[in-house]
Motif scaffolding. Sequence first.
Motif, PDB file in Angstrom:
ATOM      1  N   ILE A 176      -1.555  -6.118  17.117  1.00  0.00           N
ATOM      2  CA  ILE A 176      -1.560  -6.855  18.390  1.00  0.00           C
ATOM      3  C   ILE A 176      -2.665  -6.305  19.295  1.00  0.00           C
ATOM      4  N   LEU A 177      -2.709  -4.972  19.379  1.00  0.00           N
ATOM      5  CA  LEU A 177      -3.702  -4.336  20.260  1.00  0.00           C
ATOM      6  C   LEU A 177      -5.132  -4.657  19.796  1.00  0.00           C
ATOM      7  N   ALA A 178      -5.354  -4.527  18.490  1.00  0.00           N
ATOM      8  CA  ALA A 178      -6.709  -4.757  17.954  1.00  0.00           C
ATOM      9  C   ALA A 178      -7.150  -6.197  18.183  1.00  0.00           C
ATOM     10  N   THR A 179      -6.210  -7.138  18.079  1.00  0.00           N
ATOM     11  CA  THR A 179      -6.562  -8.544  18.308  1.00  0.00           C
ATOM     12  C   THR A 179      -7.038  -8.730  19.742  1.00  0.00           C
ATOM     13  N   LYS A 180      -6.341  -8.093  20.685  1.00  0.00           N
ATOM     14  CA  LYS A 180      -6.792  -8.228  22.077  1.00  0.00           C
ATOM     15  C   LYS A 180      -8.166  -7.583  22.260  1.00  0.00           C
ATOM     16  N   VAL A 181      -8.334  -6.423  21.658  1.00  0.00           N
ATOM     17  CA  VAL A 181      -9.591  -5.684  21.854  1.00  0.00           C
ATOM     18  C   VAL A 181     -10.800  -6.449  21.316  1.00  0.00           C
ATOM     19  N   VAL A 182     -10.702  -6.972  20.093  1.00  0.00           N
ATOM     20  CA  VAL A 182     -11.896  -7.605  19.525  1.00  0.00           C
ATOM     21  C   VAL A 182     -12.246  -8.925  20.215  1.00  0.00           C
ATOM     22  N   LEU A 183     -11.277  -9.512  20.914  1.00  0.00           N
ATOM     23  CA  LEU A 183     -11.560 -10.753  21.652  1.00  0.00           C
ATOM     24  C   LEU A 183     -12.188 -10.493  23.025  1.00  0.00           C
ATOM     25  N   ALA A 184     -12.291  -9.234  23.403  1.00  0.00           N
ATOM     26  CA  ALA A 184     -12.849  -8.912  24.733  1.00  0.00           C
ATOM     27  C   ALA A 184     -14.333  -9.265  24.794  1.00  0.00           C
ATOM     28  N   PRO A 185     -14.796  -9.723  25.962  1.00  0.00           N
ATOM     29  CA  PRO A 185     -16.234 -10.030  26.093  1.00  0.00           C
ATOM     30  C   PRO A 185     -17.062  -8.754  25.931  1.00  0.00           C
ATOM     31  N   GLY A 225      -5.683  12.172  17.881  1.00  0.00           N
ATOM     32  CA  GLY A 225      -5.983  10.823  17.404  1.00  0.00           C
ATOM     33  C   GLY A 225      -6.581  10.068  18.564  1.00  0.00           C
ATOM     34  N   GLY A 226      -6.753   8.780  18.386  1.00  0.00           N
ATOM     35  CA  GLY A 226      -7.259   8.009  19.515  1.00  0.00           C
ATOM     36  C   GLY A 226      -7.899   6.717  19.092  1.00  0.00           C
ATOM     37  N   ARG A 227      -8.570   6.135  20.069  1.00  0.00           N
ATOM     38  CA  ARG A 227      -9.208   4.837  19.843  1.00  0.00           C
ATOM     39  C   ARG A 227     -10.601   4.840  20.425  1.00  0.00           C
ATOM     40  N   VAL A 228     -11.481   4.086  19.777  1.00  0.00           N
ATOM     41  CA  VAL A 228     -12.818   3.863  20.302  1.00  0.00           C
ATOM     42  C   VAL A 228     -13.059   2.369  20.356  1.00  0.00           C
ATOM     43  N   PHE A 229     -13.429   1.876  21.525  1.00  0.00           N
ATOM     44  CA  PHE A 229     -13.864   0.489  21.646  1.00  0.00           C
ATOM     45  C   PHE A 229     -15.390   0.521  21.722  1.00  0.00           C
ATOM     46  N   PHE A 230     -16.039   0.009  20.684  1.00  0.00           N
ATOM     47  CA  PHE A 230     -17.503  -0.059  20.676  1.00  0.00           C
ATOM     48  C   PHE A 230     -17.915  -1.353  21.368  1.00  0.00           C
ATOM     49  N   VAL A 231     -18.779  -1.229  22.362  1.00  0.00           N
ATOM     50  CA  VAL A 231     -19.163  -2.417  23.125  1.00  0.00           C
ATOM     51  C   VAL A 231     -20.675  -2.568  23.195  1.00  0.00           C
ATOM     52  N   ARG A 232     -21.114  -3.810  23.205  1.00  0.00           N
ATOM     53  CA  ARG A 232     -22.529  -4.082  23.439  1.00  0.00           C
ATOM     54  C   ARG A 232     -22.659  -4.133  24.945  1.00  0.00           C
ATOM     55  N   CYS A 233     -23.264  -3.100  25.476  1.00  0.00           N
ATOM     56  CA  CYS A 233     -23.176  -2.886  26.911  1.00  0.00           C
ATOM     57  C   CYS A 233     -23.668  -4.118  27.632  1.00  0.00           C
ATOM     58  N   PRO A 234     -22.746  -4.810  28.232  1.00  0.00           N
ATOM     59  CA  PRO A 234     -23.072  -6.104  28.797  1.00  0.00           C
ATOM     60  C   PRO A 234     -23.970  -5.952  30.017  1.00  0.00           C
ATOM     61  N   GLY A 235     -25.067  -6.702  30.003  1.00  0.00           N
ATOM     62  CA  GLY A 235     -25.899  -6.758  31.183  1.00  0.00           C
ATOM     63  C   GLY A 235     -25.028  -7.239  32.329  1.00  0.00           C
ATOM     64  N   GLN A 236     -24.142  -8.182  32.015  1.00  0.00           N
ATOM     65  CA  GLN A 236     -23.186  -8.688  33.012  1.00  0.00           C
ATOM     66  C   GLN A 236     -22.406  -7.509  33.571  1.00  0.00           C
ATOM     67  N   SER A 237     -21.317  -7.125  32.984  1.00  0.00           N
ATOM     68  CA  SER A 237     -20.682  -5.935  33.537  1.00  0.00           C
ATOM     69  C   SER A 237     -19.561  -5.446  32.650  1.00  0.00           C
ATOM     70  N   LEU A 238     -19.280  -4.193  32.836  1.00  0.00           N
ATOM     71  CA  LEU A 238     -18.144  -3.602  32.153  1.00  0.00           C
ATOM     72  C   LEU A 238     -16.856  -4.091  32.776  1.00  0.00           C
ATOM     73  N   THR A 239     -16.986  -4.585  33.994  1.00  0.00           N
ATOM     74  CA  THR A 239     -15.785  -5.008  34.712  1.00  0.00           C
ATOM     75  C   THR A 239     -15.069  -6.132  33.971  1.00  0.00           C
ATOM     76  N   ASP A 240     -15.841  -7.121  33.482  1.00  0.00           N
ATOM     77  CA  ASP A 240     -15.203  -8.245  32.776  1.00  0.00           C
ATOM     78  C   ASP A 240     -14.417  -7.744  31.572  1.00  0.00           C
ATOM     79  N   LEU A 241     -15.033  -6.807  30.859  1.00  0.00           N
ATOM     80  CA  LEU A 241     -14.407  -6.244  29.667  1.00  0.00           C
ATOM     81  C   LEU A 241     -13.106  -5.530  30.033  1.00  0.00           C
ATOM     82  N   GLN A 242     -13.157  -4.729  31.075  1.00  0.00           N
ATOM     83  CA  GLN A 242     -11.968  -3.969  31.472  1.00  0.00           C
ATOM     84  C   GLN A 242     -10.879  -4.884  32.012  1.00  0.00           C
ATOM     85  N   VAL A 243     -11.276  -5.914  32.735  1.00  0.00           N
ATOM     86  CA  VAL A 243     -10.281  -6.848  33.265  1.00  0.00           C
ATOM     87  C   VAL A 243      -9.577  -7.542  32.101  1.00  0.00           C
ATOM     88  N   TRP A 244     -10.351  -7.970  31.097  1.00  0.00           N
ATOM     89  CA  TRP A 244      -9.746  -8.601  29.917  1.00  0.00           C
ATOM     90  C   TRP A 244      -8.762  -7.637  29.249  1.00  0.00           C
TER      91      TRP A 244
END
Length: 263
Positions: A176-185, A225-244
């Motif tokens: 469930i968590l991974a599905t939400k994460v990969v759909l993030a902008p 243990g833990g998690r890493v979210f790899f992101v293509r640093c959005p020119g737009q903003s990290l805010t959208d990603l975090q809000v999602w």
Amino acid sequence: MSIELNSLRMRAEKGQRHISGAERLLSAEEVEQAALQMLQRALEHPRGRAEKIHLTIEAVCPGEVSRAKLLDLQNNRVTDWSAGRDVAVQLLAAAGVARAVSVEAINRLSQGAAPDGNSMRGAMLINVETGERLESDQYRGVRASRMDLTAQARLELQQALERVGLNNSHVVEAMILATKVVLAPGAVAELCWSDDPDYQAGYVASRGLGYQRISLLKPLGEERGGRVFFVRCPGQSLTDLQVWLEKKPLLIDRIGQIFADTV
Ligand code: WAQ
Ligand code: MG
């Protein structure tokens, strides 16, 4: 028809350490029982009995809930955790994460990604282009929140997982968590392994690869243990990603394929 939903969240601490957390999205009738189960889980956790438990119940606006389909699952069986980490690097490369960036991320997780050398409460955010960490608080990181399966999809998932011998709460919650994460902008891929000392499995996930479970990613007894979210640093903003990730409610109402082991 849209029903009123509640976000139910738990996090438990022992001393200054985070030991467990959980996330559900439920109707009013379902909340009470699920909250009790969460409390029980915090009190009986393999990382120790919780000394402080935060339980949050918050109404979610029905119009804000997005819907999605669960990622497909493939199980990569390995004979030891070191081979598992090699598989993780290969899968991350296929998802677009350069080897140097994923190797560094694995090293950070294995050394405890919080500044004190323990596991973080949430995930590291890593810029896939530079390998740079982007979280503002390296103890907390970013937490994916407000996501769940519908009751029907949960039932179907549990039945499908049962057929391949993988029906346990770690798998269900992680999918469930991974599905939400990969759909993030801006999300490229996720890497995870558990912080529970007796649970050695983990996964790499991306939109294209789905949920690639890896049977062993750490030694038995290891609590880092833990998690890493790899992101293509959005020119737009990290805010959208975090809000999602943290705020937008997501209800997963269809399951994907659960593939039997290939080996
Ligand atoms: N958001 C972001 N990071 C989180 C969250 C969240 N909601 N919940 C946990 N984490 C981070 C945190 O750093 C934890 O220490 C770490 O992930 C591991 O959490 O067999 O059990 O709940 O297919 O211990 C994956 C494999 C199991 C399942 C994952 O994670 C399988 C697991 P845990
Ligand atoms: Mg855990």
